[in-house]
Every structure is written in C-alpha cells, then in structure tokens.
Design a protein around this motif. Structure first.
Motif, PDB file in Angstrom:
ATOM      1  N   ARG A  40       0.822  -1.208   0.000  1.00  0.00           N
ATOM      2  CA  ARG A  40       0.000   0.000   0.000  1.00  0.00           C
ATOM      3  C   ARG A  40       0.859   1.263   0.000  1.00  0.00           C
ATOM      4  O   ARG A  40       0.523   2.254  -0.648  1.00  0.00           O
ATOM      5  CB  ARG A  40      -0.943  -0.007   1.212  1.00  0.00           C
ATOM      6  N   LEU A  41       1.978   1.231   0.705  1.00  0.00           N
ATOM      7  CA  LEU A  41       2.879   2.375   0.686  1.00  0.00           C
ATOM      8  C   LEU A  41       3.451   2.599  -0.718  1.00  0.00           C
ATOM      9  O   LEU A  41       3.588   3.743  -1.178  1.00  0.00           O
ATOM     10  CB  LEU A  41       4.018   2.172   1.686  1.00  0.00           C
ATOM     11  N   ALA A  42       3.751   1.502  -1.390  1.00  0.00           N
ATOM     12  CA  ALA A  42       4.346   1.605  -2.723  1.00  0.00           C
ATOM     13  C   ALA A  42       3.345   2.066  -3.771  1.00  0.00           C
ATOM     14  O   ALA A  42       3.684   2.858  -4.663  1.00  0.00           O
ATOM     15  CB  ALA A  42       4.937   0.256  -3.128  1.00  0.00           C
ATOM     16  N   THR A  43       2.102   1.582  -3.681  1.00  0.00           N
ATOM     17  CA  THR A  43       1.134   1.858  -4.737  1.00  0.00           C
ATOM     18  C   THR A  43       0.283   3.102  -4.479  1.00  0.00           C
ATOM     19  O   THR A  43      -0.110   3.789  -5.420  1.00  0.00           O
ATOM     20  CB  THR A  43       0.204   0.646  -4.937  1.00  0.00           C
ATOM     21  N   GLU A  44      -0.026   3.380  -3.222  1.00  0.00           N
ATOM     22  CA  GLU A  44      -0.923   4.491  -2.930  1.00  0.00           C
ATOM     23  C   GLU A  44      -0.186   5.768  -2.517  1.00  0.00           C
ATOM     24  O   GLU A  44      -0.725   6.865  -2.636  1.00  0.00           O
ATOM     25  CB  GLU A  44      -1.917   4.102  -1.834  1.00  0.00           C
ATOM     26  N   ASP A  74       7.413   3.719  -4.109  1.00  0.00           N
ATOM     27  CA  ASP A  74       7.806   2.530  -4.870  1.00  0.00           C
ATOM     28  C   ASP A  74       9.289   2.603  -5.222  1.00  0.00           C
ATOM     29  O   ASP A  74       9.671   2.830  -6.365  1.00  0.00           O
ATOM     30  CB  ASP A  74       6.945   2.419  -6.133  1.00  0.00           C
ATOM     31  N   THR A  75      10.112   2.421  -4.222  1.00  0.00           N
ATOM     32  CA  THR A  75      11.550   2.367  -4.475  1.00  0.00           C
ATOM     33  C   THR A  75      11.937   0.950  -4.871  1.00  0.00           C
ATOM     34  O   THR A  75      11.211  -0.016  -4.589  1.00  0.00           O
ATOM     35  CB  THR A  75      12.326   2.769  -3.217  1.00  0.00           C
ATOM     36  N   GLY A  76      13.070   0.821  -5.529  1.00  0.00           N
ATOM     37  CA  GLY A  76      13.528  -0.517  -5.900  1.00  0.00           C
ATOM     38  C   GLY A  76      13.741  -1.392  -4.681  1.00  0.00           C
ATOM     39  O   GLY A  76      13.441  -2.589  -4.703  1.00  0.00           O
ATOM     40  N   LYS A  77      14.219  -0.783  -3.606  1.00  0.00           N
ATOM     41  CA  LYS A  77      14.455  -1.540  -2.370  1.00  0.00           C
ATOM     42  C   LYS A  77      13.151  -2.044  -1.777  1.00  0.00           C
ATOM     43  O   LYS A  77      13.049  -3.203  -1.364  1.00  0.00           O
ATOM     44  CB  LYS A  77      15.180  -0.653  -1.361  1.00  0.00           C
ATOM     45  N   ARG A  78      12.122  -1.193  -1.740  1.00  0.00           N
ATOM     46  CA  ARG A  78      10.841  -1.610  -1.177  1.00  0.00           C
ATOM     47  C   ARG A  78      10.191  -2.683  -2.040  1.00  0.00           C
ATOM     48  O   ARG A  78       9.615  -3.641  -1.535  1.00  0.00           O
ATOM     49  CB  ARG A  78       9.901  -0.411  -1.036  1.00  0.00           C
ATOM     50  N   ARG A  79      10.286  -2.529  -3.366  1.00  0.00           N
ATOM     51  CA  ARG A  79       9.670  -3.520  -4.247  1.00  0.00           C
ATOM     52  C   ARG A  79      10.331  -4.885  -4.083  1.00  0.00           C
ATOM     53  O   ARG A  79       9.643  -5.914  -4.027  1.00  0.00           O
ATOM     54  CB  ARG A  79       9.755  -3.062  -5.710  1.00  0.00           C
ATOM     55  N   ALA A  80      11.651  -4.893  -3.996  1.00  0.00           N
ATOM     56  CA  ALA A  80      12.347  -6.173  -3.802  1.00  0.00           C
ATOM     57  C   ALA A  80      11.981  -6.792  -2.459  1.00  0.00           C
ATOM     58  O   ALA A  80      11.775  -8.009  -2.348  1.00  0.00           O
ATOM     59  CB  ALA A  80      13.856  -5.953  -3.887  1.00  0.00           C
ATOM     60  N   ALA A  81      11.895  -5.937  -1.426  1.00  0.00           N
ATOM     61  CA  ALA A  81      11.518  -6.443  -0.103  1.00  0.00           C
ATOM     62  C   ALA A  81      10.095  -6.981  -0.119  1.00  0.00           C
ATOM     63  O   ALA A  81       9.803  -8.042   0.451  1.00  0.00           O
ATOM     64  CB  ALA A  81      11.656  -5.334   0.928  1.00  0.00           C
ATOM     65  N   LEU A  82       9.209  -6.269  -0.798  1.00  0.00           N
ATOM     66  CA  LEU A  82       7.817  -6.687  -0.890  1.00  0.00           C
ATOM     67  C   LEU A  82       7.690  -8.058  -1.550  1.00  0.00           C
ATOM     68  O   LEU A  82       6.951  -8.932  -1.070  1.00  0.00           O
ATOM     69  CB  LEU A  82       7.027  -5.632  -1.673  1.00  0.00           C
ATOM     70  N   ARG A  83       8.397  -8.248  -2.632  1.00  0.00           N
ATOM     71  CA  ARG A  83       8.337  -9.539  -3.315  1.00  0.00           C
ATOM     72  C   ARG A  83       8.846 -10.658  -2.412  1.00  0.00           C
ATOM     73  O   ARG A  83       8.221 -11.730  -2.298  1.00  0.00           O
ATOM     74  CB  ARG A  83       9.171  -9.506  -4.596  1.00  0.00           C
ATOM     75  N   SER A  84       9.960 -10.409  -1.748  1.00  0.00           N
ATOM     76  CA  SER A  84      10.532 -11.415  -0.853  1.00  0.00           C
ATOM     77  C   SER A  84       9.574 -11.729   0.295  1.00  0.00           C
ATOM     78  O   SER A  84       9.398 -12.900   0.671  1.00  0.00           O
ATOM     79  CB  SER A  84      11.866 -10.913  -0.302  1.00  0.00           C
ATOM     80  N   GLN A  85       8.927 -10.702   0.828  1.00  0.00           N
ATOM     81  CA  GLN A  85       7.999 -10.910   1.947  1.00  0.00           C
ATOM     82  C   GLN A  85       6.767 -11.708   1.512  1.00  0.00           C
ATOM     83  O   GLN A  85       6.321 -12.621   2.228  1.00  0.00           O
ATOM     84  CB  GLN A  85       7.585  -9.546   2.508  1.00  0.00           C
ATOM     85  N   ALA A  86       6.212 -11.367   0.359  1.00  0.00           N
ATOM     86  CA  ALA A  86       5.027 -12.082  -0.125  1.00  0.00           C
ATOM     87  C   ALA A  86       5.353 -13.544  -0.427  1.00  0.00           C
ATOM     88  O   ALA A  86       4.579 -14.452  -0.090  1.00  0.00           O
ATOM     89  CB  ALA A  86       4.477 -11.387  -1.368  1.00  0.00           C
ATOM     90  N   PHE A 120       2.979  -5.229  -9.781  1.00  0.00           N
ATOM     91  CA  PHE A 120       4.380  -5.173 -10.197  1.00  0.00           C
ATOM     92  C   PHE A 120       4.763  -6.197 -11.261  1.00  0.00           C
ATOM     93  O   PHE A 120       5.802  -6.069 -11.893  1.00  0.00           O
ATOM     94  CB  PHE A 120       5.287  -5.340  -8.976  1.00  0.00           C
ATOM     95  N   GLU A 121       3.923  -7.208 -11.441  1.00  0.00           N
ATOM     96  CA  GLU A 121       4.206  -8.195 -12.493  1.00  0.00           C
ATOM     97  C   GLU A 121       3.214  -8.110 -13.637  1.00  0.00           C
ATOM     98  O   GLU A 121       3.401  -8.733 -14.675  1.00  0.00           O
ATOM     99  CB  GLU A 121       4.197  -9.611 -11.909  1.00  0.00           C
ATOM    100  N   ASP A 122       2.122  -7.355 -13.423  1.00  0.00           N
ATOM    101  CA  ASP A 122       1.053  -7.241 -14.410  1.00  0.00           C
ATOM    102  C   ASP A 122       0.547  -8.628 -14.823  1.00  0.00           C
ATOM    103  O   ASP A 122       0.167  -8.854 -15.974  1.00  0.00           O
ATOM    104  CB  ASP A 122       1.537  -6.462 -15.644  1.00  0.00           C
TER     105      ASP A 122
END
Length: 201
Positions: A108-112, A116-128, A152-154
């Motif tokens: 939600r922080l990344a999209t809303e 959307d930093t590269g670091k947050r996106r990578a962390a988000l993927r790893s967490q999910a 992020f993957e569409d």
C-alpha cells in the motif's frame, strides 16, 4: 448387692457393631464425590491451562487493525504497521501471517503513497513469497501475493485465479472482493456479479 450395682453391664458380641464407623466414613466419601462431580467439570477448570497469544501474534493483530479496520487509514498507519510487522518477524521468523501483513503494508505504501523504491519492491516480493511458502493456505498471504502480481508483475491471470480460490475460502471477505472488482474493472469486464458479492459481504 451394692458392689455389683456399679459395675458396667457386659455387652454381648451380637450387640456390638464394629462396621458402623467404617460404614459411615464410606457413605460420607461417596456423598462428597457426588457433590464434587469432577467428571462434569470442563477441561479449563480441571487443567486451568491458559491460551495466550504470542507477542508476535499480538503485534500482527495491531498492524491489521491499523490497515484493515481503521476507516481513516493514512500513510502513517501503514508505516506503523510495517514497524509492528518487522518486530513480529524478528520475534517469530516462521510466522507466515506476519510476513503477509508486512508485505501488504509495504504494497500500500508503494502503490498508494508513491513510495515505490527498488528496495521496497524487492523487499515486498521477498515478503510475499516467504508468506506463501510459510502459510500457503493463508488469506493474508494470498492477498499479499495477488497484490504483488497485479501491481508489479502485471500478471492479471495469476492474480485473478488466486483471488477466486481465496474467495471460495472466504466468500464474505471484503478485501478480496474489492480487489477482484478493481481487477475486473481494469480489464473492462462486467463487474455486476462481483459487486453483488461485495454488497452481500
């Protein structure tokens, strides 16, 4: 004569009742057992074992209250949820629910809120991914992964299939239904059926 008058009258063996005292004791014991009735007591009274949520679970519950239950949720709510979940994952690294809620908060922080930093996106993927691995049947983990797949993957097909499976598990979960409605609107599909589900939830 006078000497015999004061002597005790002997009691014959037939008049003695040696069973009387033990019998009374036995009756009292039976009465006490009937009144006590331990076999009718619930396990909580006999064992008195308290079930207490773990510290990690308490942190996750607070995070979910911030992001799911508060109608006035704002950026700081998600940041606080991230902090709570990071502490929860440190306390319990194998808690899939904690990783899922952490991923959802970061999403939600990344999209809303355009974080959307590269670091947050990578962390988000790893967490999910970790949440799904630890708790494959979890609604929270499924939500986290569907959100990542969509944003992020569409990968609309994978996210839609995941959401439909989750809705079978939790048909009244508004979070799932809202995400499905949003997905179908983006695809230009007829969303009347999905909206009816949302109204029933």
């Amino acid at each position: 004569d006078g000497g015999r008058a004061g002597s005790p009258i002997p009691v014959s063996h037939s008049e003695r009742k040696p069973w009387l005292v033990p019998g009374i004791i036995g009756l009292l014991a039976v009465a006490a057992l009937v009144l006590w009735q331990p076999w009718k007591r619930p396990a909580s009274q006999t064992a008195e074992v308290a079930i207490v949520a773990s510290p990690a679970a308490e942190l996750v519950a607070k995070a979910r209250a911030l992001i799911d239950d508060d109608p006035l949720v704002v950026r700081e709510s998600y940041k606080s949820a991230v902090e709570l979940c990071e502490r929860a994952t440190q306390l319990s690294p194998d808690d899939g629910e904690a990783w899922a809620t952490l991923a959802r908060s970061n999403h939600r922080l990344a999209t809303e809120y355009r974080e959307d930093t590269g670091k947050r996106r990578a962390a988000l993927r790893s967490q999910a991914e970790r949440a799904i691995r630890l708790a494959p049947d979890s609604i929270e983990a499924g939500l986290a992964m569907a959100g990542y797949e969509l944003s992020f993957e569409d990968n609309v097909a994978a996210a839609r299939a995941r959401l439909l499976r989750l809705i079978e598990q939790a048909p009244t979960d508004r979070r799932l239904l809202r995400m499905l409605v949003s997905l179908e609107e983006d695809r230009g599909q007829d969303v009347r059926e999905a909206r009816r589900w949302t109204e029933r939830a």
